[in-house]
Design an enzyme around this catalytic site. Structure first.
Site, PDB file in Angstrom:
ATOM      1  N   CYS A   1       0.986  -1.119   0.143  1.00 45.43           N
ATOM      2  CA  CYS A   1      -0.034   0.073  -0.008  1.00 45.43           C
ATOM      3  C   CYS A   1       0.705   1.325  -0.054  1.00 45.43           C
ATOM      4  CB  CYS A   1      -1.118  -0.108   0.984  1.00 45.43           C
ATOM      5  SG  CYS A   1      -0.531  -0.872   2.572  1.00 45.43           S
TER       6      CYS A   1
ATOM      7  N   ASP B   1       2.573   2.589   2.587  1.00 51.35           N
ATOM      8  CA  ASP B   1       2.760   3.273   3.736  1.00 51.35           C
ATOM      9  C   ASP B   1       4.190   3.066   4.474  1.00 51.35           C
ATOM     10  OD1 ASP B   1       0.103   3.250   3.728  1.00 51.35           O
ATOM     11  OD2 ASP B   1      -0.476   1.918   5.080  1.00 51.35           O
TER      12      ASP B   1
ATOM     13  N   CYS C   1      -2.640   4.935   5.902  1.00 55.67           N
ATOM     14  CA  CYS C   1      -4.300   4.998   5.976  1.00 55.67           C
ATOM     15  C   CYS C   1      -4.674   5.151   7.422  1.00 55.67           C
ATOM     16  CB  CYS C   1      -4.849   3.601   5.427  1.00 55.67           C
ATOM     17  SG  CYS C   1      -4.456   1.884   6.563  1.00 55.67           S
TER      18      CYS C   1
ATOM     19  N   CYS D   1      -1.938  -3.669   8.471  1.00 57.08           N
ATOM     20  CA  CYS D   1      -1.555  -2.457   9.197  1.00 57.08           C
ATOM     21  C   CYS D   1      -1.073  -2.695  10.675  1.00 57.08           C
ATOM     22  CB  CYS D   1      -2.693  -1.475   9.370  1.00 57.08           C
ATOM     23  SG  CYS D   1      -3.099  -1.085   7.686  1.00 57.08           S
TER      24      CYS D   1
END
Lengths: 154, 159
Positions: A59, A61, A85, A128
């Site tokens: 993603c 991140d 996110c 995450c």
């Protein structure tokens, strides 16, 4: 960082739509990114500070988590900075809360599944919490490496 | 879609072929046909849309090409390349602290150059079939595209 999250959500949600945003994120996640705990940086040059910098390639991140450890091996401070996110921000914010006050061995036992459970992360956001666990581990490892070197020098 | 399986794609050719296929397969053409034909047309037409949007964007196209070669960007993978991550952190912080048009435009310009350079390296990597390198470059591109979106978002919200 916070502004980024909100501006990402704004096009879908409009400025004041708590009911809708809760449909996307659990209220604990919302709470953590509206009031993130321990945002910021510690002096990474200090021997008492361990820095973990990790990324999620799927993603894009990036997460930085830092701990400050006292002479007894207790984590007295923790800070994070995450660009990603809402779930990634909440996971790292919670991680800093949890490591504070623990000794370095206890902190190493924090599991991503505990973070995911606390934040009620949906399956698509589990990575995450994994990233947050990896960030804690990386910070501990950095602290240990630094202090082994220091011990050799003395 | 009759497009060669390479990273380098001629967008004009892609768009022509897409429009041509849609002209033949679009559900509007099948309004008076049997339910089975209508259903096929809907399926095909939506598949072509998906193919077109995937192939148009370098990042999606690259990820698709990698997957065709059984190389995947795993969701639960963590990278710890300090130099790269540190620079991503710094760029993000710079965007966060920039609140005027001039500096945001400057950041945008720098970032567009990064995109161009990664895309040209990707073309090379795919041509030489260096898939591991291609994967690394696609990860970089993912980060850089996120940054691109953040800059555009911020510029949009400022003005």
């Amino acid at each position: 960082m916070l502004r980024n999250v909100q501006s990402k959500l704004r096009p879908i949600l409009g400025p004041n739509s708590p009911a809708l945003s809760q449909a996307f994120y659990h209220k604990k996640v919302i709470d953590h990114y509206e009031n993130p705990r321990n945002v910021g940086s510690l002096d990474k040059k200090k021997t008492s500070v361990g820095t973990g910098l990790v990324g999620a390639p799927a993603c894009g991140d990036v997460m930085k988590l830092q701990i400050e450890v006292d002479a007894n091996g207790k984590i007295v401070d923790a800070k994070f900075k995450t660009f990603g996110c809402g779930s990634a921000i909440a996971s790292s914010s919670l991680a800093t809360e949890w490591v504070k006050g623990k000794n370095i061995n206890e902190a190493g036992e924090i599991k991503n599944s505990d973070i995911a459970k606390e934040l009620s992360l949906p399956p698509v956001k589990l990575h995450c919490s994994m990233l947050a666990e990896d960030a804690i581990k990386a910070a501990l490892k950095d602290y240990k490496t630094k202090n082994e070197k220091e011990a050799v020098r003395n | 879609m009759d497009i060669e399986e390479t990273f380098q794609v001629d967008n004009e050719d892609l768009s022509t072929k897409f429009k041509d296929l849609q002209r033949r397969l679009h559900p509007d053409k099948f309004a008076n046909k049997s339910p089975v034909e209508k259903e096929y047309s809907e399926q095909q037409s939506s598949l072509i849309n998906k193919a077109y949007t995937t192939l148009q964007k370098p990042l999606d196209r690259g990820v698709y090409l990698l997957e065709q070669n059984k190389v995947y960007l795993e969701e639960d993978e963590t990278i710890a390349e300090p130099e790269f991550l540190l620079s991503m952190m710094e760029i993000n912080e710079e965007i966060e602290s920039s609140n005027d048009e001039v500096s945001l435009m400057e950041l945008d310009k720098e970032n567009k150059l990064r995109i161009e350079s990664i895309i040209s390296s990707l073309k090379d990597a795919f041509e030489k079939r260096e898939l591991k390198n291609a994967k690394k470059l696609l990860i970089e591109l993912r980060y850089i595209m996120n940054i691109d979106n953040k800059i555009s978002d911020k510029i949009r919200h400022l003005f």
